[in-house]
Design an enzyme around this catalytic site. Sequence first.
Site, PDB file in Angstrom:
ATOM      1  N   SER A 277      62.641 168.221  21.580  1.00 56.35           N
ATOM      2  CA  SER A 277      61.843 168.343  20.180  1.00 56.35           C
ATOM      3  C   SER A 277      60.585 169.083  20.313  1.00 56.35           C
ATOM      4  CB  SER A 277      61.395 166.928  19.823  1.00 56.35           C
ATOM      5  OG  SER A 277      62.488 166.121  19.406  1.00 56.35           O
TER       6      SER A 277
ATOM      7  N   LYS B 207      59.930 171.822  17.652  1.00 59.10           N
ATOM      8  CA  LYS B 207      59.663 171.301  16.475  1.00 59.10           C
ATOM      9  C   LYS B 207      58.029 171.901  16.230  1.00 59.10           C
ATOM     10  CE  LYS B 207      62.275 167.342  15.660  1.00 59.10           C
ATOM     11  NZ  LYS B 207      62.515 165.981  16.140  1.00 59.10           N
TER      12      LYS B 207
ATOM     13  N   LYS C 227      53.251 167.700  21.127  1.00 59.19           N
ATOM     14  CA  LYS C 227      54.440 167.496  20.866  1.00 59.19           C
ATOM     15  C   LYS C 227      55.223 166.826  22.220  1.00 59.19           C
ATOM     16  CE  LYS C 227      57.766 166.430  18.031  1.00 59.19           C
ATOM     17  NZ  LYS C 227      58.014 165.510  18.830  1.00 59.19           N
TER      18      LYS C 227
ATOM     19  N   SER D 277      58.622 162.385  15.433  1.00 57.41           N
ATOM     20  CA  SER D 277      59.704 163.438  15.786  1.00 57.41           C
ATOM     21  C   SER D 277      61.080 163.182  14.907  1.00 57.41           C
ATOM     22  CB  SER D 277      60.000 163.371  17.369  1.00 57.41           C
ATOM     23  OG  SER D 277      60.537 164.622  17.846  1.00 57.41           O
TER      24      SER D 277
END
Length: 345
Positions: free
Chosen positions: A112, A115, A292, A169
């Site tokens: 993730s 992202k 993140k 997320s």
Amino acid sequence: MKKTPNIIIFLLCLTVFIHNLFYAVPLINNNVYGVKAVYAKADDNLPLISDGSTVDYMSYIPDMKCSQEAKEALSISNPEISLDAKSAILVDADTGEILYHKNALEPIFPASTAKLLTALVVLDWNRTSETVKVGKEVSMIPYDSSRAGLRAGDKLKIYNLLEAMLLPSGNDAAYVLAVYTGRKSLKDSKAEEMSAIREFTRLMNDKARKLGAENSCFISPDGYDAIGQYSTAYDMAQIGLNALKNKTIAQITKERTTTLKMVNGRTLPLWNTNALINKDSVWYESHVIGLKTGTTGLAGRCLISAAETDSGPVLSVVMHSSSEGRWSDSLKLIKYGRKVMSANK
């Protein structure tokens, strides 16, 4: 005469049962690109994999390149720092100078953390005030995805969708953003969802190359493991640096919690998955300002984090670490970064 209706009812129920079973079974064998893989959903339009032990995924990853720029940047006196992570990098976020690296050009899986790139592409194409209607794409994500809790029919702004993607997320939010942006790029508001997603991943790869991420290929908008998807710690640092410079992404990723309010009035509480900015966490670090997390079977535990120092921000990239390691590794790097930045002041 009574048996006929009963038989019809039985057949209808059996049909519904088989249909629901097909779409509920989490692991379905398919053959994509000549590789037998175990998928996390029934739809195999994207080569997503939930069990890397059944897939020869490394055979789809090319040899990593080392540009002259990367070679010079990595030619430093590397300190000894013990990390759980398979690869990592620490960067002066203002100058881009590399302060530490470990296997920075070896292929990894972004999970993730991808992202951040998704968010950058979305912000290239959309205003944060635009309102988006959530469609059936939220049901296309793998069964074991992280979710924000969006429902088909919800209406919310791009900014809120970015919060839903970057804080908890939410893969559902990533797919909504990908479809909306992909359709805009295709100039077809009614384009089929998968066509829009494929267009969006094309935009992701174009953006990655422009940012200097030359050893990367993105297949899914949420970073879910996929055949042919890969990156490096070095590349993710380039993406992370640009994400940190983006005011919208920087603002969102330092939020601990927020509550979304849909146009129809439905509310949705969100929590940041980054333990380093959670004051109730044992891993809390007051200087951390984002960015993140990421977790998949192939990627392990990942974290791209940014922290403030007296001499400016540092960016830490930790890829394929352990459950606790991604936090402790990041804190070690941040601590070292603060020390070096202060000494160079």
